[in-house]
Motif scaffolding. Sequence first.
Motif, PDB file in Angstrom:
ATOM      1  N   TYR A   3       0.828  -1.197   0.000  1.00 38.21           N
ATOM      2  CA  TYR A   3       0.000   0.000   0.000  1.00 38.21           C
ATOM      3  C   TYR A   3       0.867   1.253   0.000  1.00 38.21           C
ATOM      4  CZ  TYR A   3       1.051   0.694   4.955  1.00 38.21           C
ATOM      5  OH  TYR A   3       1.705   0.919   6.145  1.00 38.21           O
ATOM      6  N   THR A   4       0.265   2.338  -0.482  1.00 34.79           N
ATOM      7  CA  THR A   4       0.863   3.667  -0.365  1.00 34.79           C
ATOM      8  C   THR A   4      -0.244   4.622   0.077  1.00 34.79           C
ATOM      9  OG1 THR A   4       0.427   4.161  -2.701  1.00 34.79           O
ATOM     10  CG2 THR A   4       2.609   3.274  -2.133  1.00 34.79           C
ATOM     11  N   ILE A   5       0.122   5.595   0.923  1.00 33.76           N
ATOM     12  CA  ILE A   5      -0.804   6.638   1.337  1.00 33.76           C
ATOM     13  C   ILE A   5      -0.382   7.913   0.632  1.00 33.76           C
ATOM     14  CG2 ILE A   5      -1.711   7.986   3.266  1.00 33.76           C
ATOM     15  CD1 ILE A   5      -1.208   5.569   5.061  1.00 33.76           C
ATOM     16  N   GLU A   6      -1.267   8.467  -0.185  1.00 36.63           N
ATOM     17  CA  GLU A   6      -0.946   9.636  -0.996  1.00 36.63           C
ATOM     18  C   GLU A   6      -1.865  10.801  -0.632  1.00 36.63           C
ATOM     19  OE1 GLU A   6      -0.715   8.790  -5.139  1.00 36.63           O
ATOM     20  OE2 GLU A   6       0.296   6.853  -4.851  1.00 36.63           O
ATOM     21  N   GLY A   7      -1.412  11.997  -0.991  1.00 37.34           N
ATOM     22  CA  GLY A   7      -2.180  13.192  -0.651  1.00 37.34           C
ATOM     23  C   GLY A   7      -1.772  13.702   0.718  1.00 37.34           C
ATOM     24  N   GLU A   8      -2.068  14.946   0.985  1.00 37.37           N
ATOM     25  CA  GLU A   8      -1.722  15.550   2.264  1.00 37.37           C
ATOM     26  C   GLU A   8      -2.990  15.828   3.069  1.00 37.37           C
ATOM     27  OE1 GLU A   8       0.780  18.894   1.512  1.00 37.37           O
ATOM     28  OE2 GLU A   8       2.405  17.679   0.667  1.00 37.37           O
ATOM     29  N   SER A   9      -3.686  16.921   2.775  1.00 34.07           N
ATOM     30  CA  SER A   9      -4.882  17.238   3.545  1.00 34.07           C
ATOM     31  C   SER A   9      -6.088  16.401   3.133  1.00 34.07           C
ATOM     32  CB  SER A   9      -5.211  18.729   3.410  1.00 34.07           C
ATOM     33  OG  SER A   9      -5.447  19.057   2.050  1.00 34.07           O
ATOM     34  N   LEU A  10      -6.049  15.820   1.932  1.00 32.51           N
ATOM     35  CA  LEU A  10      -7.137  14.961   1.455  1.00 32.51           C
ATOM     36  C   LEU A  10      -6.533  13.629   1.018  1.00 32.51           C
ATOM     37  CD1 LEU A  10      -9.106  17.644  -0.583  1.00 32.51           C
ATOM     38  CD2 LEU A  10      -9.864  16.555   1.526  1.00 32.51           C
ATOM     39  N   PRO A  11      -6.176  12.768   1.968  1.00 29.09           N
ATOM     40  CA  PRO A  11      -5.392  11.574   1.646  1.00 29.09           C
ATOM     41  C   PRO A  11      -6.231  10.415   1.104  1.00 29.09           C
ATOM     42  CG  PRO A  11      -5.802  11.658   3.991  1.00 29.09           C
ATOM     43  CD  PRO A  11      -6.377  12.922   3.411  1.00 29.09           C
ATOM     44  N   VAL A  12      -5.534   9.494   0.451  1.00 26.45           N
ATOM     45  CA  VAL A  12      -6.118   8.249  -0.026  1.00 26.45           C
ATOM     46  C   VAL A  12      -5.082   7.148   0.175  1.00 26.45           C
ATOM     47  CG1 VAL A  12      -5.322   8.666  -2.401  1.00 26.45           C
ATOM     48  CG2 VAL A  12      -7.232   7.093  -1.986  1.00 26.45           C
ATOM     49  N   VAL A  13      -5.527   5.948   0.546  1.00 30.18           N
ATOM     50  CA  VAL A  13      -4.623   4.804   0.639  1.00 30.18           C
ATOM     51  C   VAL A  13      -4.926   3.896  -0.549  1.00 30.18           C
ATOM     52  CG1 VAL A  13      -6.193   3.613   2.253  1.00 30.18           C
ATOM     53  CG2 VAL A  13      -3.822   2.852   2.013  1.00 30.18           C
ATOM     54  N   ILE A  14      -3.887   3.575  -1.317  1.00 32.30           N
ATOM     55  CA  ILE A  14      -4.010   2.730  -2.506  1.00 32.30           C
ATOM     56  C   ILE A  14      -3.376   1.380  -2.189  1.00 32.30           C
ATOM     57  CG2 ILE A  14      -3.477   2.502  -4.958  1.00 32.30           C
ATOM     58  CD1 ILE A  14      -3.245   5.558  -5.065  1.00 32.30           C
ATOM     59  N   CYS A  15      -4.169   0.324  -2.263  1.00 25.35           N
ATOM     60  CA  CYS A  15      -3.725  -1.015  -1.883  1.00 25.35           C
ATOM     61  C   CYS A  15      -3.594  -1.885  -3.125  1.00 25.35           C
ATOM     62  CB  CYS A  15      -4.721  -1.656  -0.914  1.00 25.35           C
ATOM     63  SG  CYS A  15      -4.997  -0.698   0.596  1.00 25.35           S
TER      64      CYS A  15
END
Length: 227
Positions: A3-15
Amino acid sequence: MRYTIEGESLPVVICHLEDGEKMYTESGGMAWMSPNMQMETNARGGFGRSIGRMFTGDSIFQNTYTSRGPGMIAFASDFPGSIQAFQVDSQHEYVLQKKAFLAAEMGVELSVHFHKKVKSGLFGGEGFLLQKVSGNGIVFAEFDGHVVEYELQPGQQIVVDTGHLAALSATCQIDVQSVPGMKNKLLGGEGWFNTIITGPGRVWLQTMPLVNVAGALIPYLPVGGNN
């Protein structure tokens, strides 16, 4: 699962899942996915746990996603803030604020956590019910604003204003403490009670509780027929 967690104030985790790997999330939690992800909706954990989730602000039904071949699925935060990943096992269980759960591997169990002390439930800012994650695997939780983490030693305490508690190790204790002095209670702007966290364990604090944001916006909202 990677997984990676992207974005700062509006994040998304991509698995990224391998063939046959599964994840589950709250109803409506999926943001986007590859076409080979198969969804199944169910009341995970049976009727009792489903009703318990309802009282913590989550949905009764949850969605399980199975990857048919290598696949990808993303889960986005509902509010500007942070997404945190927790590795759960028999030695590392966690208690989360209501509605913090975002998604998890199938080995993670999500259940209701009751305050042992009645006054903590009444005045601690999160009510009687929180969420507990146990089992084995990775769970993703969403919090409001930036998150600051502390490691508490046995007996070490931290005083937290209502609503700023995001998560803590299940080894920590939660209690409340009255703000001293009637003038402080009435005029200090901090309410009548603070939450006390006692170690050992880790605690995660959020900088922008949603309830505080709502309170700050109320004076600027139109009232009645005024424009």
